[in-house]
Motif scaffolding. Structure first.
Motif, PDB file in Angstrom:
ATOM      1  N   HIS A 277      -8.813  -5.525   7.186  1.00 40.64           N
ATOM      2  CA  HIS A 277      -8.595  -6.638   8.103  1.00 40.64           C
ATOM      3  C   HIS A 277      -8.581  -7.945   7.318  1.00 40.64           C
ATOM      4  O   HIS A 277      -9.232  -8.071   6.272  1.00 40.64           O
ATOM      5  N   VAL A 278      -7.844  -8.909   7.801  1.00 37.98           N
ATOM      6  CA  VAL A 278      -7.645 -10.174   7.104  1.00 37.98           C
ATOM      7  C   VAL A 278      -8.159 -11.315   7.970  1.00 37.98           C
ATOM      8  O   VAL A 278      -7.811 -11.422   9.159  1.00 37.98           O
ATOM      9  N   THR A 279      -8.985 -12.158   7.361  1.00 42.37           N
ATOM     10  CA  THR A 279      -9.480 -13.360   8.053  1.00 42.37           C
ATOM     11  C   THR A 279      -8.652 -14.549   7.597  1.00 42.37           C
ATOM     12  O   THR A 279      -8.567 -14.842   6.391  1.00 42.37           O
ATOM     13  N   ILE A 280      -8.012 -15.231   8.546  1.00 43.71           N
ATOM     14  CA  ILE A 280      -7.155 -16.365   8.238  1.00 43.71           C
ATOM     15  C   ILE A 280      -8.001 -17.637   8.258  1.00 43.71           C
ATOM     16  O   ILE A 280      -8.689 -17.928   9.241  1.00 43.71           O
ATOM     17  N   LYS A 281      -7.935 -18.397   7.176  1.00 42.93           N
ATOM     18  CA  LYS A 281      -8.685 -19.644   7.079  1.00 42.93           C
ATOM     19  C   LYS A 281      -7.840 -20.841   7.520  1.00 42.93           C
ATOM     20  O   LYS A 281      -8.328 -21.715   8.237  1.00 42.93           O
ATOM     21  N   SER A 282      -6.596 -20.861   7.052  1.00 44.02           N
ATOM     22  CA  SER A 282      -5.732 -21.989   7.388  1.00 44.02           C
ATOM     23  C   SER A 282      -4.281 -21.602   7.109  1.00 44.02           C
ATOM     24  O   SER A 282      -4.000 -20.552   6.549  1.00 44.02           O
ATOM     25  N   ILE A 283      -3.375 -22.468   7.504  1.00 46.48           N
ATOM     26  CA  ILE A 283      -1.942 -22.287   7.266  1.00 46.48           C
ATOM     27  C   ILE A 283      -1.518 -23.233   6.141  1.00 46.48           C
ATOM     28  O   ILE A 283      -1.825 -24.428   6.179  1.00 46.48           O
ATOM     29  N   LEU A 284      -0.820 -22.665   5.159  1.00 44.36           N
ATOM     30  CA  LEU A 284      -0.336 -23.482   4.036  1.00 44.36           C
ATOM     31  C   LEU A 284       1.114 -23.902   4.237  1.00 44.36           C
ATOM     32  O   LEU A 284       1.480 -25.053   3.970  1.00 44.36           O
ATOM     33  N   TYR A 285       1.934 -22.963   4.669  1.00 39.73           N
ATOM     34  CA  TYR A 285       3.357 -23.233   4.877  1.00 39.73           C
ATOM     35  C   TYR A 285       3.777 -22.614   6.211  1.00 39.73           C
ATOM     36  O   TYR A 285       3.243 -21.597   6.651  1.00 39.73           O
ATOM     37  N   ASP A 286       4.787 -23.241   6.778  1.00 41.17           N
ATOM     38  CA  ASP A 286       5.316 -22.736   8.036  1.00 41.17           C
ATOM     39  C   ASP A 286       6.536 -21.869   7.727  1.00 41.17           C
ATOM     40  O   ASP A 286       7.548 -22.387   7.215  1.00 41.17           O
ATOM     41  N   PRO A 287       6.501 -20.578   8.002  1.00 38.55           N
ATOM     42  CA  PRO A 287       7.645 -19.707   7.660  1.00 38.55           C
ATOM     43  C   PRO A 287       8.894 -20.031   8.448  1.00 38.55           C
ATOM     44  O   PRO A 287       9.985 -19.589   8.084  1.00 38.55           O
ATOM     45  N   ARG A 288       8.759 -20.811   9.503  1.00 32.47           N
ATOM     46  CA  ARG A 288       9.928 -21.138  10.316  1.00 32.47           C
ATOM     47  C   ARG A 288      10.699 -22.337   9.764  1.00 32.47           C
ATOM     48  O   ARG A 288      11.794 -22.635  10.233  1.00 32.47           O
ATOM     49  N   GLU A 289      10.104 -23.051   8.819  1.00 28.89           N
ATOM     50  CA  GLU A 289      10.777 -24.202   8.214  1.00 28.89           C
ATOM     51  C   GLU A 289      11.884 -23.723   7.250  1.00 28.89           C
ATOM     52  O   GLU A 289      11.717 -22.719   6.553  1.00 28.89           O
ATOM     53  N   LYS A 290      12.977 -24.438   7.212  1.00 32.21           N
ATOM     54  CA  LYS A 290      14.055 -24.094   6.274  1.00 32.21           C
ATOM     55  C   LYS A 290      13.625 -24.353   4.843  1.00 32.21           C
ATOM     56  O   LYS A 290      13.968 -23.603   3.937  1.00 32.21           O
ATOM     57  N   ASP A 291      12.893 -25.424   4.673  1.00 29.82           N
ATOM     58  CA  ASP A 291      12.363 -25.744   3.353  1.00 29.82           C
ATOM     59  C   ASP A 291      11.023 -25.038   3.192  1.00 29.82           C
ATOM     60  O   ASP A 291       9.991 -25.513   3.690  1.00 29.82           O
ATOM     61  N   VAL A 292      11.037 -23.883   2.554  1.00 26.14           N
ATOM     62  CA  VAL A 292       9.825 -23.061   2.471  1.00 26.14           C
ATOM     63  C   VAL A 292       8.762 -23.704   1.598  1.00 26.14           C
ATOM     64  O   VAL A 292       7.595 -23.293   1.633  1.00 26.14           O
ATOM     65  N   ARG A 297       2.070 -29.185   8.230  1.00 30.63           N
ATOM     66  CA  ARG A 297       1.662 -30.525   8.652  1.00 30.63           C
ATOM     67  C   ARG A 297       0.176 -30.623   8.989  1.00 30.63           C
ATOM     68  O   ARG A 297      -0.403 -31.694   9.011  1.00 30.63           O
ATOM     69  N   GLY A 298      -0.438 -29.525   9.270  1.00 33.81           N
ATOM     70  CA  GLY A 298      -1.846 -29.553   9.664  1.00 33.81           C
ATOM     71  C   GLY A 298      -2.000 -29.344  11.163  1.00 33.81           C
ATOM     72  O   GLY A 298      -1.074 -29.559  11.953  1.00 33.81           O
ATOM     73  N   LEU A 299      -3.176 -28.892  11.557  1.00 28.38           N
ATOM     74  CA  LEU A 299      -3.429 -28.587  12.963  1.00 28.38           C
ATOM     75  C   LEU A 299      -3.507 -29.851  13.812  1.00 28.38           C
ATOM     76  O   LEU A 299      -3.251 -29.811  15.018  1.00 28.38           O
ATOM     77  N   GLY A 300      -3.866 -30.978  13.169  1.00 25.08           N
ATOM     78  CA  GLY A 300      -3.976 -32.216  13.939  1.00 25.08           C
ATOM     79  C   GLY A 300      -2.676 -32.604  14.592  1.00 25.08           C
ATOM     80  O   GLY A 300      -2.645 -33.132  15.696  1.00 25.08           O
ATOM     81  N   ALA A 301      -1.568 -32.343  13.898  1.00 26.67           N
ATOM     82  CA  ALA A 301      -0.263 -32.690  14.455  1.00 26.67           C
ATOM     83  C   ALA A 301       0.106 -31.811  15.636  1.00 26.67           C
ATOM     84  O   ALA A 301       0.977 -32.152  16.432  1.00 26.67           O
ATOM     85  N   MET A 302      -0.537 -30.652  15.753  1.00 22.73           N
ATOM     86  CA  MET A 302      -0.227 -29.720  16.841  1.00 22.73           C
ATOM     87  C   MET A 302      -1.032 -30.015  18.109  1.00 22.73           C
ATOM     88  O   MET A 302      -0.730 -29.480  19.175  1.00 22.73           O
ATOM     89  N   VAL A 303      -2.059 -30.842  17.970  1.00 18.77           N
ATOM     90  CA  VAL A 303      -2.902 -31.130  19.136  1.00 18.77           C
ATOM     91  C   VAL A 303      -2.143 -32.037  20.087  1.00 18.77           C
ATOM     92  O   VAL A 303      -1.670 -33.112  19.696  1.00 18.77           O
ATOM     93  N   LYS A 304      -2.027 -31.609  21.294  1.00 14.70           N
ATOM     94  CA  LYS A 304      -1.352 -32.403  22.320  1.00 14.70           C
ATOM     95  C   LYS A 304      -2.386 -33.057  23.217  1.00 14.70           C
ATOM     96  O   LYS A 304      -3.488 -32.544  23.398  1.00 14.70           O
ATOM     97  N   THR A 305      -2.012 -34.175  23.781  1.00 13.38           N
ATOM     98  CA  THR A 305      -2.916 -34.875  24.692  1.00 13.38           C
ATOM     99  C   THR A 305      -3.155 -34.008  25.927  1.00 13.38           C
ATOM    100  O   THR A 305      -2.213 -33.533  26.563  1.00 13.38           O
TER     101      THR A 305
END
Length: 1770
Positions: A277-292, A297-305
């Motif tokens: 099993h794998v424990t995920i600590k954080s995301i380094l790159y977004d696989p959906r981005e064209k520029d791998v 951007r960080g989780l802060g940018a994903m937080v919505k009001t």
């Protein structure tokens, strides 16, 4: 034998034999539609079924199959459809074909979330007491709602909730890479941990979440084919996600190995564990981005009001009625559904009817009734079943089949048992199903018993299914939170609480068993033979698991040597002998009665008695049929009848082929075509003949009964039928059973429970009144039978005496209660059973063992034929051991266990109601035992008058509600049998309504009057309490707050004043038993009249005020009736603070001597003997002007007064002086204040608002209302209660927590009012020192500075003609200033009482200055004016009263609102003060008009005491103005009042003023002889008052004038006593009486002038007369109208003393003073004193005076000639 008609037929509609609850179940079990892997045996069974299909169709075997809800076309609104969609996942909403049985297969990602800390949080909240479960759910919803919102924002979908856990799904389509979907789930999970890794609750418990992610192939399948359907998800990812979650710790995001295999490792910061099993600590790159290479951007940018979402229920109605398209309404809807717009598909596709199939019944009922799902939330006593199925290892397709078959089997069993399948969970290969007994609509008398029996049925049936290896069931009973959990756009109905958790733990710990907790064991009320105590275990999250039992039906039959046994029957010898004698009549052609009815309480032994009766019947060779009826029978028409007929025919289910039909035909010996009419009645399948459908329903029923009766008469053998619990029988079955019992071959024994129901159905009533059914009432066992019964239960030979005493004390001789108590003691370890030798008995002498006779303990065989064998075996195996039971823990004997309550019965009645009816009652329970319809309707969200009327009609019919105005009366029928009087219940009174309102039957849509009842009352407090406890804490607060808002914002009047009673009861807090006892004490006298029917006794509404009237000051009289009903009572008289030590009695003051003894002598003179005999047209009636309140108060010109008939000769001279108009509220003048109870109602309203505000935690309102209530208490002279509440609210204001929520300025304002009212209370009880301290505090708070008042008093006019244009005061300062006016009024009263007139005047004028500048309470403003006038009169500033009146007129005329009825008493006080001021100034014409206003107000308010204060003065003033007719009319007012009140006070004043009329005017209304006769009576009574004083003084003077000293002597003694002890108060009434006394002295002096023998008496009389005149001089000068009379008396005294010149000067002065004030009476009296007329004396000697009508004109021409003058010459 061919009895089948060979003709195909069809029916228009199916005839359902099952209704109500059973409509949710499928009667005929059919093979699962998913069983695609069936073996050959199953195929053969299908072939056999196909072979008999033609027979089933021919005989219409399926005609009676219940149509399920999916067969019914349901029209749902858009709102209902969307609400259904919020309860289901997107996967269901997006289903294309709901008829398809194929499971869905797809690739997806699962997120398993498990909230940790929930168990600790649950325990913490449960320990907080009431409201804990609600707070737990609110906290959980807040936390889960945030998580759910994030998941939907990231494209996920919540599949399942499981308490504190849930399963989310992301589907992957062909256009999406699985790695991208996994990444979305990982991003969502990390964001959850970032935002909500630790959620701190209000009880200091942190909530954390574990998140596990898996991915792969999944199978989604729906299961079940009837409501409710359900759904499950299968696949390896489900198992992997569960495993990963179990390995995960709080705050972690863990991926399964398979899911990680689809991810790019470079994109994440991770840790791989040994298990893969794998424990995920954080995301380094977004696989959906064209520029791998672009960093994440960080989780802060994903937080919505976070947005505040509007629940669908709260959207405006316009949203649902607007057409589709772009418009404002649809924009609102889309905005509300921002993050889950897929639910709009449900609306677009109109799939509401399909979604309904997945709902449980409580949710459907709520939605169908258009009620918010929030109102499903309630606290309920339920039994919970947690079932775990262990299926065998098999492919997923077969697993679906196993789960589906198990689910359908389980649903069928559960719904037959009246339970509810809540949810099914399949997180791994264990299938968990949650079942609940006791939900709304599924209420049993005993959920615990039904749950255990259902558990046995499930275990047997499901374990027998192919593929099921193990079935484990945990059963618990207790209070749970039932409601909707989750987010407003994704939620599920569930139950939460420690009871649910415990059931889950029992299920997991005890494998392949049915286990239950002690609460279930005790509440089941089942024999202990079926329970086995389990070893003590520790259950996760449960501190004290208590006793745990395994339950099984297999061991319940007790046997000895393989012979079934029953216990020996105790204390029922007479009943058995009666039954045996009756059964012996089987060989006779007649019998005394047809059936036997056993009546008794639950547990009294009815079942054991019928077992012994059955034993005897079997021993006699008779056929025995027995049936125990349950709630299923009451809900299923003909079910009981069918089962009895099957037993009579010797059939057992399942019935094969046509055996039933064949046996019926055999009994009849010939086939009858009318047998088809029995198809629906006894579940037969006879062919229908051609004429069936040409007959109406009544004809069919008649033919069915005829053929049934024929069938019963053809039964050859004797059958003894036992029906236990008859009250659970359905009505239609009884119609046929009543035919059955008439058969000579059938002996029927019935049992019914006493107290089973609060009302009785007509058919059950007929059972009791049927003369052919003999009733036997079973009473409790006597104390001597307790030891044998205890020994039987414990299977011992002796029991402890302590145990017997405890059983006798607690169980009241009820055997069932004793068994439950003994079981409880045994399970708790308080009892110990031992086997000892006989020689060891001495060691147990301290236990005082009780040894019942051996024959009572001897085993009895169930079949009489087995008894000899059993006796022989017992004798052969007898041992020397003796079984004894001793008590090891005697303190346990004091345990109070609740073995029989009515809660379950009440809940069953509640669940029979619609959601709207339940909501109505829940809100009503918040209002109180009595509720106003208007208040009830205004509190509800959506109210429809007709819907409410229909609901109330049903609630009346169900005896839940009744009319609160119904008088104590009972409607009942009489039975010809005495036994009916002792039966279990009585017929409930017919619903009725005694409210007075216009009811038009034509406009009521065929609804009765009581459906529109205006004042409703709960039939029993238990019912109200149950409804109240169903509400969670948030709803309680909400509804209490609504009551406060409504009561505060609406004006309340009693019915007599044209209002609607809002609340007519004293506050009864459900939690405060002490207050309940107070209320019970107040109504004890009535309750004792009929204790057994107390719950249905209708009490008069006046009893609702018992708390208020009982709490009055004991020294305050009278105690006013506060009934809102049309009962004539004296109006509530508002007490006034100005009554303390004042010289004038304020208007509407409560008179402590109001309760006057009524004279009953027939010899006395009555007011009916008037001298109007010569005027036949005259009628004794009230002066009309006094009944014209509005016209009198609003008269603003002289012409208005003239129209009223009030005309004075000086009107032209005073045309524009002191004329003003006071506006009163529209409709007030129509009020009948003799019935008014507004003041008491206002007190009760404030008590209610305080109660509701405290529950709603509205501290500001609670303090505000309490202060206002204290003010009302003081007005009602209830000083004690006022002071206590003031002390309480002062303490409340000083609490730190109150200062945190209420502004300091408001606290200061509250304290100012509190100290002011405390001072008023102290003044009322005469404690002036305490009052001074309290008012000092108030003055400091209000910052009242009297320095400027001295300068202010120098101004002669106080009218502010120049508007002050200063700075704008802050709102708080304005309020403080307005409140300070009351403080100044109290200061004025206090210093008046202390004798400090100067200080009193300072405070009065300060208040007068403030009242001109600010708006204040109209009552306070009126008090300012009356106080200022009163102080000026007392201090002699008579002219200043005119200025005060100008200010008062200016303010009162310009009020923004007209005077309300409740404020009229204050206006009356102003009129009263103005009248006295006018009299003092000598402004007689205006004073008369003001007196008329005061008289009209007092007359209107039924303030008789005040009227009697006005009448003597007004009578005199009218005579002064020579308005004799009006004076006589005023005099007649006293006579009318004496008749209305039967009051000696009024009657005395009447006769006193009649003698005044003779003495002062020379005209008569009553003859002197009649007046003397009345006075003779009065002398014999101890009553002493002002009227009596005037009467005695007048008669003494009169008889002295008439030269009848002997008759004068009769009154002289009493009159002269008053000379030394009278206390002058300076009022006009007292002055006139005192001057009359002085006149009598002068008259007596004149009689003795020529008698030298009476020189001593002469000197004494002269001295007394002079002293009297001197004492009156000051007060006479202060009252200008009476001053001429004093001068005249002084002149007479001088004349009799021989000082003629001084006397002449005095007469001239008197004449001048009289003319100055336009006093025509005193002018004439002075002229008569200087004249020579003897007409008055001649009339006195003859005893006949001129009547007042004849003398009216004479008074205008030469009045003085008919008046008397004092002279010594006769």
């Amino acid at each position: 034998m061919n009895f089948i008609k060979q003709r195909a037929r069809s029916r228009k509609n199916s005839i359902n034999i099952i209704s109500a609850t059973d409509k949710w179940k499928n009667i005929n079990r059919k093979k699962s539609r998913r069983d695609v892997d069936s073996d050959e045996d199953e195929d053969e069974e299908d072939a056999k079924m196909n072979e008999v299909d033609w027979e089933q169709e021919f005989f219409q075997e399926r005609l009676n199959r219940l149509s399920s809800d999916q067969d019914i076309e349901v029209q749902l609104t858009k709102k209902q459809t969307l609400l259904l969609a919020t309860l289901l996942p997107d996967e269901i909403i997006q289903t294309e074909n709901f008829d398809s049985t194929e499971p869905k297969r797809f690739v997806g990602v699962l997120l398993m979330a498990d909230v940790s800390g929930y168990t600790a949080l649950s325990e913490r909240y449960n320990n907080t007491g009431k409201g804990g479960t609600y707070r737990l759910t609110a906290t959980l919803n807040a936390y889960l709602g945030s998580l759910i919102e994030l998941i939907y924002n990231h494209g996920g979908d919540i599949l399942k909730f499981a308490g504190d856990a849930f399963l989310a799904l992301w589907k992957t389509d062909k256009r999406t890479f699985l790695c991208h979907t996994i990444h979305t789930a990982i991003a969502c999970a990390l964001l959850i941990q970032h935002s909500f890794s630790s959620y701190e609750t209000d009880v200091k418990v942190s909530l954390k979440v574990k998140l596990a992610i898996s991915a792969g192939n999944l199978i989604f399948a729906t299961i079940g084919n009837k409501i409710p359907m359900n759904y499950v998800i299968f696949g390896l990812p489900v198992i992997e996600a569960k495993l990963a979650e179990s390995l995960c710790t709080s705050g972690e995001v863990k991926l399964t190995p398979n899911a990680w295999g689809h991810c790019y490792s470079r994109n994440y910061d991770y840790v791989i564990e040994e298990n893969g099993h794998v424990t995920i600590k954080s995301i380094l790159y977004d696989p959906r981005e064209k520029d791998v290479s672009k960093p994440f951007r960080g989780l802060g940018a994903m937080v919505k009001t976070k947005r505040n979402f509007v629940a669908i229920e709260n959207l405006p109605d316009s949203v649902w009625t607007s057409p589709n398209g772009l418009n404002a309404e649809n924009a609102i809807k889309y905005e509300a559904l921002t993050f889950r717009q897929k639910i709009l598909l449900a609306e677009d596709r109109n799939i509401g009817p399909e979604l309904r199939k997945f709902m449980i019944r409580p949710v459907l009922t709520q939605l169908d009734a258009l009620q918010p799902l929030e109102y499903l939330t309630e606290m309920r006593q339920v039994s919970v079943l947690f079932v775990t199925l262990k299926p065998r290892n098999c492919p997923h397709q077969q697993l679906i089949t196993i789960v589906n078959n198990s689910y359908e089997t389980m649903c069928e069993i559960v719904y037959k048992s009246m339970g509810c399948v809540n949810k099914i969970i399949l997180f791994d290969k264990d299938v968990m199903i949650l079942i609940i007994f006791g939900l709304r609509g599924f209420k049993h008398e005993s959920e615990a018993q039904a749950a255990l029996k259902c558990a046995c049925g499930i275990k047997k049936s499901v374990a027998a299914l192919d593929g099921v290896r193990e079935v484990s069931i945990g059963v618990t009973t207790g209070q749970v939170y039932c409601g909707v959990v989750g987010h407003p756009l994704r939620r599920e109905f569930t139950v939460i609480g420690a009871t649910v958790n415990k059931a889950a733990r029992l299920m997991c710990y005890f494998r392949d068993k049915i286990t239950c907790d002690e609460s279930t064991f005790v509440n089941s009320k089942m024999s202990s033979n079926g329970f086995t105590l389990q070893p003590t275990v520790d259950l996760k999250g449960i501190l004290h698991a208590g006793k745990i039992f395994e339950y099984s039906e297999d061991i319940r039959v007790k046997e000895l040597y393989d012979i079934p046994m029953i216990p020996r029957l105790l204390d029922r010898t007479d009943e058995m002998e009666y039954f045996e004698n009756w059964l012996d009549d089987v060989h006779h052609s007649y019998r005394d009665f047809d059936a036997l009815l056993l009546v008794g309480e639950s547990g009294v032994g009815k079942t054991r008695l019928i077992e012994w009766m059955a034993r005897y019947a079997r021993g006699c060779g008779h056929n025995v049929c027995s049936l125990t009826l349950t709630s299923i029978h009451s809900a299923t028409p003909y079910l009981a009848l069918t089962q009895i007929i099957n037993q009579i025919l010797g059939l057992s289910e399942p019935i094969e082929d046509f055996k039933k039909e064949e046996r019926i035909v055999q009994l009849l010996k010939v086939y009858d075509e009318d047998l088809c009419f029995l198809n629906d009645v006894i579940k037969a399948r006879f062919a229908y003949h051609e004429g069936v459908y040409s007959q109406d329903t009544k004809q069919r029923e008649e033919k069915a009964k005829n053929i049934f009766s024929k069938l019963m008469q053809n039964i050859p053998d004797t059958h003894v039928i036992f029906l236990d619990d008859l009250q659970s029988l359905d009505q239609v079955s009884w119609e046929y059973i009543s035919i059955m019992i008439n058969s000579q071959k059938i002996f029927t024994i019935l049992t019914v429970r006493r107290g089973k129901v609060s009302s009785i159905q007509e058919w059950l009533y007929n059972v009791f009144t049927n003369n052919n059914i003999r009733k036997i009432n079973l009473g409790p066992l006597s104390s001597k039978w307790i030891p044998p019964l205890a020994c039987q239960i414990l299977d011992v030979a002796a029991v402890s005496n302590d145990l017997c005493k405890a059983l006798q004390l607690k169980c009241k001789g009820i055997p069932g209660t004793m068994e439950l108590f003994i079981i409880h003691l045994f399970s708790s370890g308080a009892l110990e059973i031992k086997k000892i030798q006989e020689q060891e008995l001495d060691e147990y002498c301290n236990d005082e063992l009780q040894f019942p006779p051996a024959e009572f303990l001897h085993p009895q065989a169930l079949n009489i034929g087995d008894q000899p064998t059993l006796d022989r075996l017992i004798k052969e195996n007898k041992t020397e051991e003796i079984g004894i039971c001793s008590v090891t823990e005697k303190e346990q004997l004091n345990t109070n266990i609740n073995v029989e309550t009515t809660d379950a019965l009440i809940m069953m009645q509640i669940d029979a109601l619609t959601p709207y009816q339940q909501l109505l009652l829940k809100i009503g329970s918040v209002i109180g035992d009595v509720m106003s319809r208007d208040l009830l309707e205004n509190i509800m969200y959506e109210n429809n008058a007709i819907t409410t009327a229909k609901a109330i009609k049903r609630l009346f019919a169900m005896q839940v509600l009744t009319c609160a105005n119904t008088i104590n009366s009972r409607w009942h029928r009489r039975s010809t049998k005495a036994s009916w009087n002792n039966s279990i219940t009585s017929v409930a009174p017919l619903p009725s309504c005694e409210c007075t309102f216009d009811f038009d039957p034509e406009c009521s849509i065929n609804l009765p009057k009581y459906a529109f009842c205006k004042l409703l009352k709960f039939k029993g407090k238990k019912m109200r309490k149950t409804f109240y406890e169903l509400l969670p804490m948030n709803q309680k607060k909400e509804f209490h707050a609504r009551v406060v808002i409504y009561l505060e914002s609406n004006k309340h009047r009693c019915r007599s004043c044209g209002g609607t009673i809002m609340v007519v009861q004293s506050v009864t807090e459900l939690e405060n038993e002490a207050e309940k006892n107070v209320l019970n004490e107040s109504s004890k006298g009535e309750d004792d009249e009929d204790e057994d029917n107390n719950s249905r006794k209708q009490k008069d509404i006046s009893e609702s005020y018992s708390k208020i009237s009982d709490s009055r000051n004991k020294n305050t009289e009278p105690r006013y009736s506060t009934s809102a009903a049309d009962v004539p009572t004296e109006s509530l008289l508002h007490a006034s603070f100005t009554s303390v030590n004042s010289q004038t009695v304020p208007i509407l003051k409560s008179n402590k001597k109001d309760s006057i003894p009524r004279r009953r002598s027939t010899k006395r003179v009555t007011v009916s003997s008037f001298v109007f005999k010569n005027s036949s047209s005259y009628q004794l009636a009230t002066f009309n002007v006094f009944d014209m309140l509005r016209k009198v108060t609003e008269a603003e010109s002289m012409s208005d007064w003239h129209e009223l008939g009030v005309i004075d000769s000086d009107d032209e001279d005073h045309k524009n002086k002191e004329l003003f108009s006071i506006k009163i509220e529209k409709g007030v003048s129509e009020t009948d204040f003799s019935r008014c109870t507004c003041a008491e109602l206002k007190i009760i309203i404030y008590e209610q608002m305080i109660y509701h505000a405290s529950i709603a935690e509205m501290k500001f309102k609670e303090i505000e209302f309490t202060i206002e209530l204290c003010y009302l208490y003081l007005l009602a002279s209830n000083v004690d209660d006022a002071y206590l509440k003031l002390e309480h609210v002062e303490t409340l204001c000083n609490l730190p927590e109150v200062h945190e929520i209420i502004d300091t300025c408001d606290i200061k304002r509250f304290l100012g009012k509190i100290y002011t009212l405390k001072a008023a209370a102290c003044i009322a009880i005469g404690n002036h020192s305490a009052a001074k301290l309290a008012i000092g505090r108030a003055v400091r708070i209000y910052r009242i500075n009297l320095d400027n008042v001295a300068e202010f008093l120098k101004l002669r006019t106080l009218v502010d003609k120049i508007k002050i244009k200063g700075k704008k005061y802050r709102l708080n300062k304005v309020k403080m200033t307005a409140d300070s006016i009351l403080c100044l009024n109290i200061c004025t009263l206090l210093y008046s009482a202390l004798g400090d007139g100067t200080a009193a005047r300072l405070y009065a004028y300060r208040a007068l200055k403030l009242v001109q500048k600010i708006e204040c309470n109209v009552v306070d403003m009126c008090d300012v004016f009356s106080n200022a006038i009163h102080v000026d009169l007392v201090l002699g500033y008579i002219e200043s009263t005119a200025d005060t009146m100008h200010i008062a007129i200016s303010k009162l005329q310009n009020l923004p609102q007209p005077f309300q009825s409740g404020d009229l008493y204050a206006l009356g006080k102003v009129f009263m003060a103005a009248f006295r001021a006018g009299v003092a100034r000598g402004a007689l014409a205006s004073a008369i008009k003001t007196a008329f206003r005061a008289m009209a107000v007092s007359r209107f308010l039924r303030a008789y005491n005040v009227s009697m204060e006005i009448i003597p003065d007004l009578f005199y003033i009218l005579l002064c103005r020579r308005r004799i007719t009006e004076a006589v009319d005023v005099l007649k007012e006293a006579s009318i009042m004496s008749k209305e009140r039967s009051s000696l006070d009024c009657e005395t004043w009447y006769y006193a003023l009649c003698i005044d009329l003779i003495l002062d005017t020379g005209f008569q209304l009553e003859t002197p002889t009649e007046i003397s006769r009345y006075a003779e009576y009065m002398i014999q009574t101890p009553e002493s008052n002002a009227g009596r004083r005037r009467l005695m003084a007048g008669l003494w003077t009169y008889w002295l004038r008439a030269d009848q000293e002997k008759r004068a002597k009769r009154f002289e003694a009493e009159v002269l006593v008053w000379v030394s002890r009278e206390e002058e108060d300076g009022s006009l009434t007292t002055l006139i009486s005192s001057m009359r006394l002085a006149e009598g002295m002068l008259e007596s002096l004149a009689r003795k002038m020529d008698d030298l023998r009476k020189v001593v008496d002469l000197m004494e009389l002269r001295s007394l007369a002079d002293q009297k005149l001197v004492s009156l001089e000051h007060d006479a000068k202060m009252c200008r109208v009476i001053y001429p009379r004093w001068i005249t008396l002084r002149a007479n005294s001088l004349y009799l003393s021989g000082r003629r010149s001084a006397a002449t000067a005095a007469f001239n002065q008197a004449l001048e003073e009289a003319r100055k004030v336009h006093n025509r009476l005193e002018e004439a009296i002075t002229l008569a004193a200087t004249g020579q007329s003897t007409i008055w004396l001649s009339n006195a000697r003859s005893g006949r005076f001129i009547t007042w009508r004849d003398g009216y004109q004479l008074a205008r021409e030469s009045w003085h000639q008919y008046l008397y003058r004092i002279t010594a010459i006769r």
